[in-house]
Every structure is written in C-alpha cells, then in structure tokens.
Scaffold this motif. Structure first.
Motif, PDB file in Angstrom:
ATOM      1  N   ALA A  38      17.738  96.481  60.948  1.00  0.00           N
ATOM      2  CA  ALA A  38      17.011  95.381  60.859  1.00  0.00           C
ATOM      3  C   ALA A  38      16.733  95.271  59.441  1.00  0.00           C
ATOM      4  CB  ALA A  38      15.828  95.146  61.565  1.00  0.00           C
ATOM      5  N   ILE A  39      16.428  96.580  58.667  1.00  0.00           N
ATOM      6  CA  ILE A  39      15.993  96.279  57.226  1.00  0.00           C
ATOM      7  C   ILE A  39      17.156  95.566  56.447  1.00  0.00           C
ATOM      8  CG2 ILE A  39      15.358  97.574  55.191  1.00  0.00           C
ATOM      9  CD1 ILE A  39      13.081  97.254  57.301  1.00  0.00           C
ATOM     10  N   ALA A  40      18.354  95.987  56.690  1.00  0.00           N
ATOM     11  CA  ALA A  40      19.541  95.528  55.829  1.00  0.00           C
ATOM     12  C   ALA A  40      19.923  94.066  56.169  1.00  0.00           C
ATOM     13  CB  ALA A  40      20.832  96.319  56.299  1.00  0.00           C
ATOM     14  N   TRP A  41      19.737  93.692  57.381  1.00  0.00           N
ATOM     15  CA  TRP A  41      19.917  92.344  57.961  1.00  0.00           C
ATOM     16  C   TRP A  41      18.754  91.372  57.090  1.00  0.00           C
ATOM     17  CZ3 TRP A  41      23.881  89.846  59.384  1.00  0.00           C
ATOM     18  CH2 TRP A  41      24.766  90.759  60.111  1.00  0.00           C
ATOM     19  N   ALA A  42      17.333  91.943  57.232  1.00  0.00           N
ATOM     20  CA  ALA A  42      16.284  91.120  56.454  1.00  0.00           C
ATOM     21  C   ALA A  42      16.644  91.128  54.853  1.00  0.00           C
ATOM     22  CB  ALA A  42      14.723  91.982  56.736  1.00  0.00           C
ATOM     23  N   ARG A  43      17.080  91.913  54.198  1.00  0.00           N
ATOM     24  CA  ARG A  43      17.465  91.918  52.828  1.00  0.00           C
ATOM     25  C   ARG A  43      18.480  91.042  52.436  1.00  0.00           C
ATOM     26  NH1 ARG A  43      17.815  98.325  51.926  1.00  0.00           N
ATOM     27  NH2 ARG A  43      15.768  98.732  51.652  1.00  0.00           N
ATOM     28  N   LEU A  44      19.690  90.806  53.256  1.00  0.00           N
ATOM     29  CA  LEU A  44      20.523  89.785  53.162  1.00  0.00           C
ATOM     30  C   LEU A  44      20.022  88.453  53.684  1.00  0.00           C
ATOM     31  CD1 LEU A  44      23.589  89.015  53.230  1.00  0.00           C
ATOM     32  CD2 LEU A  44      23.698  89.250  55.755  1.00  0.00           C
ATOM     33  N   ALA A  45      19.090  88.376  54.650  1.00  0.00           N
ATOM     34  CA  ALA A  45      18.414  87.144  54.859  1.00  0.00           C
ATOM     35  C   ALA A  45      17.635  86.411  53.692  1.00  0.00           C
ATOM     36  CB  ALA A  45      17.788  87.187  56.203  1.00  0.00           C
ATOM     37  N   TYR A  46      16.928  87.546  53.012  1.00  0.00           N
ATOM     38  CA  TYR A  46      16.130  87.189  51.808  1.00  0.00           C
ATOM     39  C   TYR A  46      17.105  86.723  50.797  1.00  0.00           C
ATOM     40  CZ  TYR A  46      12.937  87.660  47.992  1.00  0.00           C
ATOM     41  OH  TYR A  46      12.110  87.298  46.991  1.00  0.00           O
ATOM     42  N   LEU A  47      18.340  87.394  50.566  1.00  0.00           N
ATOM     43  CA  LEU A  47      19.042  87.164  49.392  1.00  0.00           C
ATOM     44  C   LEU A  47      19.556  85.637  49.687  1.00  0.00           C
ATOM     45  CD1 LEU A  47      20.856  87.795  46.901  1.00  0.00           C
ATOM     46  CD2 LEU A  47      22.536  88.694  48.434  1.00  0.00           C
ATOM     47  N   VAL A  48      20.150  85.513  51.034  1.00  0.00           N
ATOM     48  CA  VAL A  48      20.520  83.910  51.029  1.00  0.00           C
ATOM     49  C   VAL A  48      19.430  82.779  50.951  1.00  0.00           C
ATOM     50  CG1 VAL A  48      21.528  82.828  53.079  1.00  0.00           C
ATOM     51  CG2 VAL A  48      22.617  84.726  52.818  1.00  0.00           C
ATOM     52  N   TYR A  49      18.074  83.389  51.446  1.00  0.00           N
ATOM     53  CA  TYR A  49      17.226  82.325  51.249  1.00  0.00           C
ATOM     54  C   TYR A  49      16.773  81.893  49.966  1.00  0.00           C
ATOM     55  CZ  TYR A  49      12.195  80.996  50.955  1.00  0.00           C
ATOM     56  OH  TYR A  49      10.949  80.317  50.790  1.00  0.00           O
ATOM     57  N   SER A  50      16.896  83.220  48.973  1.00  0.00           N
ATOM     58  CA  SER A  50      16.578  82.936  47.589  1.00  0.00           C
ATOM     59  C   SER A  50      17.632  82.431  46.815  1.00  0.00           C
ATOM     60  CB  SER A  50      16.233  84.437  46.962  1.00  0.00           C
ATOM     61  OG  SER A  50      17.291  85.004  46.900  1.00  0.00           O
ATOM     62  N   VAL A  51      18.587  82.488  47.171  1.00  0.00           N
ATOM     63  CA  VAL A  51      19.900  81.597  46.617  1.00  0.00           C
ATOM     64  C   VAL A  51      19.544  80.151  47.185  1.00  0.00           C
ATOM     65  CG1 VAL A  51      22.519  81.326  46.381  1.00  0.00           C
ATOM     66  CG2 VAL A  51      21.380  83.686  46.215  1.00  0.00           C
ATOM     67  N   ILE A  52      19.464  79.900  48.274  1.00  0.00           N
ATOM     68  CA  ILE A  52      19.338  78.597  48.718  1.00  0.00           C
ATOM     69  C   ILE A  52      18.219  77.732  47.950  1.00  0.00           C
ATOM     70  CG2 ILE A  52      18.731  77.182  50.690  1.00  0.00           C
ATOM     71  CD1 ILE A  52      20.550  78.787  52.280  1.00  0.00           C
ATOM     72  N   LEU A  53      17.188  78.651  48.078  1.00  0.00           N
ATOM     73  CA  LEU A  53      15.956  77.998  47.334  1.00  0.00           C
ATOM     74  C   LEU A  53      16.312  77.753  45.885  1.00  0.00           C
ATOM     75  CD1 LEU A  53      12.963  77.064  48.228  1.00  0.00           C
ATOM     76  CD2 LEU A  53      12.294  79.319  47.520  1.00  0.00           C
ATOM     77  N   ASP A  54      16.734  78.544  45.001  1.00  0.00           N
ATOM     78  CA  ASP A  54      17.230  78.619  43.730  1.00  0.00           C
ATOM     79  C   ASP A  54      18.138  77.169  43.399  1.00  0.00           C
ATOM     80  OD1 ASP A  54      15.762  80.510  43.049  1.00  0.00           O
ATOM     81  OD2 ASP A  54      17.615  82.026  42.910  1.00  0.00           O
ATOM     82  N   CYS A  55      18.956  77.113  44.403  1.00  0.00           N
ATOM     83  CA  CYS A  55      20.041  75.896  44.462  1.00  0.00           C
ATOM     84  C   CYS A  55      19.190  74.497  44.350  1.00  0.00           C
ATOM     85  CB  CYS A  55      20.923  75.747  45.346  1.00  0.00           C
ATOM     86  SG  CYS A  55      22.246  77.305  44.898  1.00  0.00           S
ATOM     87  N   VAL A  56      18.211  74.660  45.228  1.00  0.00           N
ATOM     88  CA  VAL A  56      17.342  73.433  45.611  1.00  0.00           C
ATOM     89  C   VAL A  56      16.390  73.022  44.260  1.00  0.00           C
ATOM     90  CG1 VAL A  56      15.352  72.537  46.949  1.00  0.00           C
ATOM     91  CG2 VAL A  56      17.349  73.705  47.994  1.00  0.00           C
ATOM     92  N   VAL A  57      16.013  74.204  43.693  1.00  0.00           N
ATOM     93  CA  VAL A  57      15.137  73.939  42.650  1.00  0.00           C
ATOM     94  C   VAL A  57      16.169  73.290  41.360  1.00  0.00           C
ATOM     95  CG1 VAL A  57      13.641  75.335  40.898  1.00  0.00           C
ATOM     96  CG2 VAL A  57      13.268  75.386  43.134  1.00  0.00           C
ATOM     97  N   LEU A  58      17.036  73.987  41.258  1.00  0.00           N
ATOM     98  CA  LEU A  58      18.234  73.606  40.026  1.00  0.00           C
ATOM     99  C   LEU A  58      18.588  72.120  40.200  1.00  0.00           C
ATOM    100  CD1 LEU A  58      20.396  76.869  39.384  1.00  0.00           C
ATOM    101  CD2 LEU A  58      18.663  75.837  37.912  1.00  0.00           C
ATOM    102  N   GLY A  59      18.904  71.893  41.744  1.00  0.00           N
ATOM    103  CA  GLY A  59      19.200  70.271  42.030  1.00  0.00           C
ATOM    104  C   GLY A  59      18.101  69.342  41.714  1.00  0.00           C
ATOM    105  N   GLY A  60      16.930  69.883  41.885  1.00  0.00           N
ATOM    106  CA  GLY A  60      15.708  68.996  41.781  1.00  0.00           C
ATOM    107  C   GLY A  60      15.557  68.818  40.015  1.00  0.00           C
ATOM    108  N   ILE A  61      16.035  69.879  39.412  1.00  0.00           N
ATOM    109  CA  ILE A  61      16.025  69.445  38.006  1.00  0.00           C
ATOM    110  C   ILE A  61      16.904  69.006  37.410  1.00  0.00           C
ATOM    111  CG2 ILE A  61      16.148  71.025  35.841  1.00  0.00           C
ATOM    112  CD1 ILE A  61      14.467  73.203  37.159  1.00  0.00           C
ATOM    113  N   PHE A  62      18.058  69.125  38.120  1.00  0.00           N
ATOM    114  CA  PHE A  62      19.250  68.229  37.216  1.00  0.00           C
ATOM    115  C   PHE A  62      18.929  66.759  37.895  1.00  0.00           C
ATOM    116  CE2 PHE A  62      22.016  72.055  37.379  1.00  0.00           C
ATOM    117  CZ  PHE A  62      22.058  72.016  35.926  1.00  0.00           C
ATOM    118  N   TYR A  63      18.439  66.495  39.103  1.00  0.00           N
ATOM    119  CA  TYR A  63      18.082  65.272  39.525  1.00  0.00           C
ATOM    120  C   TYR A  63      17.004  64.475  38.364  1.00  0.00           C
ATOM    121  CZ  TYR A  63      16.480  61.331  42.307  1.00  0.00           C
ATOM    122  OH  TYR A  63      16.228  60.010  42.962  1.00  0.00           O
TER     123      TYR A  63
END
Length: 68
Positions: A38-63
């Motif tokens: 479960a710890i390995a899956w939680a790390r993967l979920a956090y990585l995916v979440y952080s990448v998606i959130l970074d893309c949203v923030v960068l998209g907002g900045i570019f917008y």
C-alpha cells in the motif's frame, strides 16, 4: 568516505521457507526485509497527483501570460 554511487546488485524474491533453507545451505548471507504494498501504491498516487497539479498550475500561468 563511502562511495555512494557504488553499484550493488540484489536478488529479491517472494518469501518461502525453501528459499531460506537453500541460502543457509549455500552459506549465502541474507537479510529479510518487509515492505507494505500500500505504501508503494500511495507513493505512485502522490507522484501522479503532484504531476497533474503541476500541469494545472503551469497551464494557469501560461493562460494568464497569453490571454491575461
């Protein structure tokens, strides 16, 4: 100083008594390590979440830069 970039090779397998017996018969040193999947899956979920959130923030900045 210990070389932190030294390459080490490990063998990892599912636990079974016959594996431990074979290692002891061959006089191979071993160390038992437990991991919670479960710890390995939680790390993967956090990585995916952080990448998606970074893309949203960068998209907002570019917008704001191009449409603002």
């Amino acid at each position: 100083m210990k070389n932190i970039f030294e390459r080490k090779i490990y063998i990892q397998t599912e636990y079974a008594d016959e594996h431990i017996d074979a290692l002891e018969n061959a006089n191979v040193p071993y160390k038992l390590i437990t991991k919670i999947e479960a710890i390995a899956w939680a790390r993967l979920a956090y990585l995916v979440y952080s990448v998606i959130l970074d893309c949203v923030v960068l998209g907002g900045i570019f917008y704001l830069l191009f449409r603002g």
